[in-house]
Design a protein around this motif. Structure first.
Motif, PDB file in Angstrom:
ATOM      1  N   LEU A  69       0.819  -1.207   0.000  1.00 45.77           N
ATOM      2  CA  LEU A  69       0.000   0.000   0.000  1.00 45.77           C
ATOM      3  C   LEU A  69       0.856   1.261   0.000  1.00 45.77           C
ATOM      4  N   VAL A  70       2.076   1.168   0.542  1.00 46.51           N
ATOM      5  CA  VAL A  70       2.981   2.316   0.520  1.00 46.51           C
ATOM      6  C   VAL A  70       3.380   2.631  -0.925  1.00 46.51           C
ATOM      7  N   THR A  71       3.639   1.584  -1.704  1.00 46.01           N
ATOM      8  CA  THR A  71       3.963   1.771  -3.120  1.00 46.01           C
ATOM      9  C   THR A  71       2.773   2.356  -3.870  1.00 46.01           C
ATOM     10  N   TYR A  72       1.582   1.844  -3.574  1.00 46.02           N
ATOM     11  CA  TYR A  72       0.388   2.356  -4.254  1.00 46.02           C
ATOM     12  C   TYR A  72       0.150   3.827  -3.929  1.00 46.02           C
ATOM     13  N   ALA A  73       0.521   4.248  -2.721  1.00 40.11           N
ATOM     14  CA  ALA A  73       0.370   5.658  -2.360  1.00 40.11           C
ATOM     15  C   ALA A  73       1.238   6.531  -3.252  1.00 40.11           C
ATOM     16  N   SER A  74       2.451   6.072  -3.558  1.00 43.43           N
ATOM     17  CA  SER A  74       3.337   6.823  -4.460  1.00 43.43           C
ATOM     18  C   SER A  74       2.803   6.816  -5.884  1.00 43.43           C
ATOM     19  N   VAL A  75       2.201   5.694  -6.291  1.00 46.39           N
ATOM     20  CA  VAL A  75       1.610   5.616  -7.626  1.00 46.39           C
ATOM     21  C   VAL A  75       0.455   6.603  -7.750  1.00 46.39           C
ATOM     22  N   ILE A  76      -0.390   6.672  -6.734  1.00 47.75           N
ATOM     23  CA  ILE A  76      -1.532   7.595  -6.751  1.00 47.75           C
ATOM     24  C   ILE A  76      -1.043   9.039  -6.781  1.00 47.75           C
ATOM     25  N   LEU A  77       0.058   9.317  -6.089  1.00 49.07           N
ATOM     26  CA  LEU A  77       0.654  10.659  -6.145  1.00 49.07           C
ATOM     27  C   LEU A  77       1.016  11.008  -7.583  1.00 49.07           C
ATOM     28  N   MET A  78       1.628  10.061  -8.302  1.00 46.59           N
ATOM     29  CA  MET A  78       2.013  10.307  -9.687  1.00 46.59           C
ATOM     30  C   MET A  78       0.793  10.429 -10.598  1.00 46.59           C
ATOM     31  N   LEU A  79      -0.269   9.703 -10.275  1.00 44.92           N
ATOM     32  CA  LEU A  79      -1.511   9.840 -11.044  1.00 44.92           C
ATOM     33  C   LEU A  79      -2.067  11.252 -10.910  1.00 44.92           C
ATOM     34  N   GLY A  80      -1.911  11.830  -9.724  1.00 44.22           N
ATOM     35  CA  GLY A  80      -2.340  13.206  -9.531  1.00 44.22           C
ATOM     36  C   GLY A  80      -1.590  14.154 -10.452  1.00 44.22           C
ATOM     37  N   MET A  81      -0.315  13.912 -10.634  1.00 43.73           N
ATOM     38  CA  MET A  81       0.477  14.739 -11.543  1.00 43.73           C
ATOM     39  C   MET A  81      -0.008  14.572 -12.980  1.00 43.73           C
ATOM     40  N   LEU A  82      -0.350  13.341 -13.348  1.00 43.81           N
ATOM     41  CA  LEU A  82      -0.824  13.084 -14.709  1.00 43.81           C
ATOM     42  C   LEU A  82      -2.121  13.844 -14.982  1.00 43.81           C
ATOM     43  N   PHE A  83      -3.103  13.690 -14.092  1.00 46.71           N
ATOM     44  CA  PHE A  83      -4.391  14.350 -14.309  1.00 46.71           C
ATOM     45  C   PHE A  83      -4.265  15.868 -14.156  1.00 46.71           C
ATOM     46  N   GLY A  84      -3.367  16.323 -13.286  1.00 45.00           N
ATOM     47  CA  GLY A  84      -3.133  17.760 -13.160  1.00 45.00           C
ATOM     48  C   GLY A  84      -2.579  18.341 -14.442  1.00 45.00           C
ATOM     49  N   CYS A 134       3.793  11.380 -21.102  1.00 44.53           N
ATOM     50  CA  CYS A 134       4.633  10.179 -21.001  1.00 44.53           C
ATOM     51  C   CYS A 134       5.515  10.234 -19.753  1.00 44.53           C
ATOM     52  N   ALA A 135       5.967  11.437 -19.403  1.00 48.92           N
ATOM     53  CA  ALA A 135       6.770  11.584 -18.190  1.00 48.92           C
ATOM     54  C   ALA A 135       5.970  11.163 -16.962  1.00 48.92           C
ATOM     55  N   ARG A 136       4.688  11.495 -16.943  1.00 49.92           N
ATOM     56  CA  ARG A 136       3.846  11.090 -15.805  1.00 49.92           C
ATOM     57  C   ARG A 136       3.684   9.571 -15.759  1.00 49.92           C
ATOM     58  N   ILE A 137       3.617   8.947 -16.938  1.00 48.01           N
ATOM     59  CA  ILE A 137       3.541   7.477 -16.979  1.00 48.01           C
ATOM     60  C   ILE A 137       4.813   6.885 -16.386  1.00 48.01           C
ATOM     61  N   GLY A 138       5.965   7.487 -16.737  1.00 50.23           N
ATOM     62  CA  GLY A 138       7.220   7.036 -16.144  1.00 50.23           C
ATOM     63  C   GLY A 138       7.227   7.211 -14.642  1.00 50.23           C
ATOM     64  N   GLY A 139       6.664   8.333 -14.174  1.00 48.59           N
ATOM     65  CA  GLY A 139       6.575   8.556 -12.739  1.00 48.59           C
ATOM     66  C   GLY A 139       5.693   7.539 -12.047  1.00 48.59           C
ATOM     67  N   ILE A 140       4.611   7.125 -12.711  1.00 51.45           N
ATOM     68  CA  ILE A 140       3.711   6.113 -12.139  1.00 51.45           C
ATOM     69  C   ILE A 140       4.420   4.770 -12.025  1.00 51.45           C
ATOM     70  N   LEU A 141       5.240   4.446 -13.016  1.00 52.53           N
ATOM     71  CA  LEU A 141       5.941   3.157 -13.003  1.00 52.53           C
ATOM     72  C   LEU A 141       7.096   3.133 -11.997  1.00 52.53           C
ATOM     73  N   SER A 142       7.655   4.305 -11.683  1.00 56.19           N
ATOM     74  CA  SER A 142       8.862   4.352 -10.853  1.00 56.19           C
ATOM     75  C   SER A 142       8.685   3.723  -9.467  1.00 56.19           C
ATOM     76  N   PRO A 143       7.555   3.930  -8.747  1.00 58.03           N
ATOM     77  CA  PRO A 143       7.437   3.278  -7.435  1.00 58.03           C
ATOM     78  C   PRO A 143       7.427   1.755  -7.516  1.00 58.03           C
ATOM     79  N   PHE A 144       6.852   1.210  -8.604  1.00 61.49           N
ATOM     80  CA  PHE A 144       6.832  -0.249  -8.745  1.00 61.49           C
ATOM     81  C   PHE A 144       8.251  -0.790  -8.929  1.00 61.49           C
TER      82      PHE A 144
END
Length: 522
Positions: free
Chosen positions: A129-144, A457-467
Motif C-alpha cells: 500500500l505504501v507503493t500504491y500511495a506513491s503511484v496515486i501521487l504520480m496519477l495526480g500529476m498526470l491528471f493535473g 509520457c513523463a507522468r507514466i514514467g513517474g507512475i511506473l517508478s514506485p513499482f
C-alpha cells in the motif's frame, strides 16, 4: 508584428520580467517539498512484532530480561540482520521453527519518532500500500497536467495558479490530519494534482514574458528553486521527526505563495492578447515598459498589429511520416525513462544504506549540480551529445551498483551511494535537456502538442517508478538495494543509445513546417 517583437522592444529579460519570473519560481520551491515529502512521511522504520504478553513492549531494549523475551519469541532474520518483522514463534522458546503472523508491531524511534506508516501499520502484508500511495501521487500529476493545463489555456494562467495554490494549501494541510489510508492517498493525489497545475501555469507564464534569447536560461534556472526546496525540506525533516509536524511546516510556503500571487502576480499579457483582451494586455505592456525604462513604438503600445501564428497540423500527423514517427517514439521513450529515473531515484533515497537525511541531501545536491552544469554547458556540447552522455552516464552508474553489492563487503556501501548519486546527476541532466530538445526537433505547428504528449509520457514514467523501486523489497539482503538501480540503469542506457539516431538541434533554425521537420538534420 509578432508578440516576441514586442518583448524584444521591452527587453528580453528586463527588471519587470525578472520580478515576475522570481515570483513564478516560488511555485517550484514549495511544490518540490510537497511532492517528495513521501520520502519522510511514508518511510518505514525498522520494526518487529509486538510481544503478545507485554503491553508496554518497545523496539528499544529495556534490559536483559526484555532481550531474553524477544529472543525467545521473535525469529532472527540472518539475511537482513534483524528480527523477523512479520512473524512470531507459535511457542516462545520452543525448539521448532513454527511461526504465526502478528497484527501488532513496535517501531524503532530512530530516525523517525513516527511516520504515516507507523501510525497505520502499513507493514508486512500491507506494505504494498505504501507503493500504491506513491503511484496515486504520480496519477495526480498526470491528471493535473491534462486538466489544469487545458484550464490554464481557457481561463488564464493567473486564475489557474490561484485556484491551484488554494487547492494545494488546503489539501496539504489536510494531509496532516489524515487518519486512514484512503483519506491519505486522496489528499496526496490532490496535492500533486494542484501542485502540477501551479507549476504548469506559472512556468508557461514565465516563458511567455521572456524573450527568445533568454528562454534557455529562464527555463533552466527555475530548476534551481526546485532543488533548493528539497534541501530546505531535508533540514526541516531532520529537526521535525514527527510526520504531522513536518507536513504542517512545509505547507507554510504554499499558503504564503497564494497571498503573494493574489497581490503581485499579473496575468500573462500574451494570453490576454490571444483571447482578444487587448486593453488589459496593453496595460501590462505599458507597465513593463515603465519598469524597464524603455520607449515603445506605437505598434507595440497598442498591440493592434500583433498576430499569432496558427497551424492546422495535429500531433497524429506524425504518423504520415516514417521519419517523424521514429523520432517521436524515441523522444517519448526518453520522456518516460528520464521521469522514471528521476522520481525513482528520489523516492528510493530512503531505501539506500546509511542515513536517510544525508542520502536525501546528497541527492538534492547532485540534482542542483546537474542543473547548474546544464545551464552553462548546454549550448557548448549541444542537446544531443549532452542528453546521450547524461543518460548513459547515469544509467551506467546505476548498473554498476551490482558490483559492490555482490562482490563487496559491508564497508563498500558508500560506493553504492556514490553510484546512485551519479545516476541522479545523469537523470536530472536528461530531464533538463529533454524539454528543449523536443521543442527544437519538431515543427512549430505541432511543437506544443508534442511537448504536451511528452509531459504525459513523463507522468507514466513517474507512475511506473514506485513499482520498480519496490522490486528491492521482493529480495532480502544487499541485492534488493541494487535491483531497482540496475533496472533504472538498463532503461536509461537504452534510451540514451536510441537518441544517437536523432539529429542535433543546437544552433540550427527551428523547423516551421512538416516538410522542414522531415528534412531536419539531413
Amino acid at each position: 508584428m509578432k508578440f516576441d517583437d514586442v518583448i524584444s522592444e521591452l527587453g528580453d529579460f528586463g527588471p519587470y520580467q525578472k520580478r515576475v519570473y522570481f515570483l513564478t519560481c516560488l511555485t517550484s520551491f514549495c511544490v518540490s517539498m510537497q511532492i517528495l515529502a513521501g520520502v519522510f512521511i511514508q518511510a518505514t522504520p525498522d520494526h518487529r512484532c509486538s510481544l503478545p504478553d507485554l503491553p508496554n513492549d518497545t523496539y528499544t531494549s529495556q534490559g536483559p530480561w526484555h532481550d531474553a523475551l524477544v529472543n525467545a519469541s521473535i525469529p532472527w532474520d540472518g539475511d537482513d540482520e534483524l528480527y523477523d518483522q512479520c512473524r512470531l514463534r507459535r511457542v516462545p522458546g520452543g525448539l521448532d521453527n513454527d511461526t504465526v503472523s502478528c497484527d501488532k508491531w513496535v517501531y524503532s524511534k530512530d530516525p523517525f519518532e513516527d511516520t504515516f506508516v507507523t501510525d497505520t501499520n502499513l507493514v508486512c502484508d500491507k506494505q504494498p500500500l505504501v507503493t500504491y500511495a506513491s503511484v496515486i501521487l504520480m496519477l495526480g500529476m498526470l491528471f493535473g497536467s491534462l486538466l489544469l493545463g487545458i484550464l490554464s489555456d481557457t481561463i488564464g494562467r493567473k486564475k489557474v495558479a490561484l485556484i491551484s495554490s488554494v487547492g494545494l494549501s488546503v489539501s496539504s494541510v489536510s494531509v496532516a490530519w489524515a487518519n486512514s489510508y484512503g483519506l491519505f492517498v486522496v489528499l496526496r493525489f490532490l496535492v500533486s494534482f494542484f501542485g502540477t497545475g501551479m507549476i504548469l501555469s506559472t512556468f508557461v507564464m514565465a516563458m511567455e514574458l521572456v524573450g527568445p534569447n533568454k528562454r534557455r536560461v529562464a527555463g533552466n534556472t527555475v530548476n534551481l528553486f526546485w532543488s533548493s526546496g528539497l534541501l530546505i525540506e531535508a533540514a526541516l525533516a531532520y529537526g521535525l521527526r514527527e510526520w504531522k509536524h513536518l507536513q504542517l511546516v512545509i505547507c507554510i510556503p504554499c499558503i504564503l505563495v497564494f497571498f503573494i500571487y493574489a497581490i503581485f502576480l499579473p496575468e500573462s499579457a500574451r494570453w490576454l492578447l490571444q483571447k482578444g483582451k487587448t486593453k488589459e494586455a496593453s496595460k501590462i505592456i505599458l507597465k513593463m515598459a515603465e519598469v524597464n525604462k524603455v520607449a515603445l513604438s506605437k505598434k507595440a503600445r497598442t498591440l493592434e498589429a500583433v498576430e499569432f501564428e496558427k497551424g492546422d497540423k495535429k500531433i497524429w500527423h506524425v504518423l504520415s511520416s516514417r521519419t517523424l514517427l521514429m523520432r517521436s517514439l524515441i523522444i517519448l521513450f526518453n520522456w518516460v525513462v528520464t521521469s522514471m529515473m528521476y522520481y525513482g531515484l528520489s523516492l528510493n533515497a530512503g531505501d539506500l544504506s546509511g542515513n536517510i537525511y544525508l542520502n536525501f541531501v546528497l541527492m538534492a545536491v547532485a540534482e542542483l549540480a546537474s542543473f547548474i552544469f546544464c545551464l552553462f554547458i548546454l549550448d557548448i556540447t549541444g542537446r544531443k551529445l549532452l542528453h546521450v552522455s547524461s543518460m548513459i552516464l547515469g544509467g551506467g552508474a546505476c548498473i554498476a551498483t551490482i558490483f559492490p553489492v555482490l562482490y563487496g563487503a559491508g564497508d563498500l556501501e558508500w560506493v553504492t551511494l556514490v553510484l546512485s548519486l551519479v545516476g541522479k546527476f545523469g537523470a536530472t541532466a536528461g530531464f533538463a535537456v529533454i524539454y528543449m530538445f523536443t521543442a527544437e526537433l519538431f515543427p512549430t505547428v505541432m511543437r506544443n502538442s508534442v511537448i504536451g504528449v511528452g509531459s504525459l509520457c513523463a507522468r507514466i514514467g513517474g507512475i511506473l517508478s514506485p513499482f520498480i523501486g519496490n522490486l528491492g523489497k521482493m529480495f532480502s539482503g544487499p541485492f534488493g538495494i541494487a535491483l531497482p538501480l540496475v533496472v533504472f540503469g538498463g532503461l536509461s542506457v537504452t534510451a540514451g543509445v536510441l537518441v544517437l539516431f536523432l539529429p542535433e538541434t543546437t544552433n540550427k533554425s527551428l523547423p516551421e513546417t512538416m516538410k522542414d521537420s522531415k528534412n531536419f538534420g539531413r
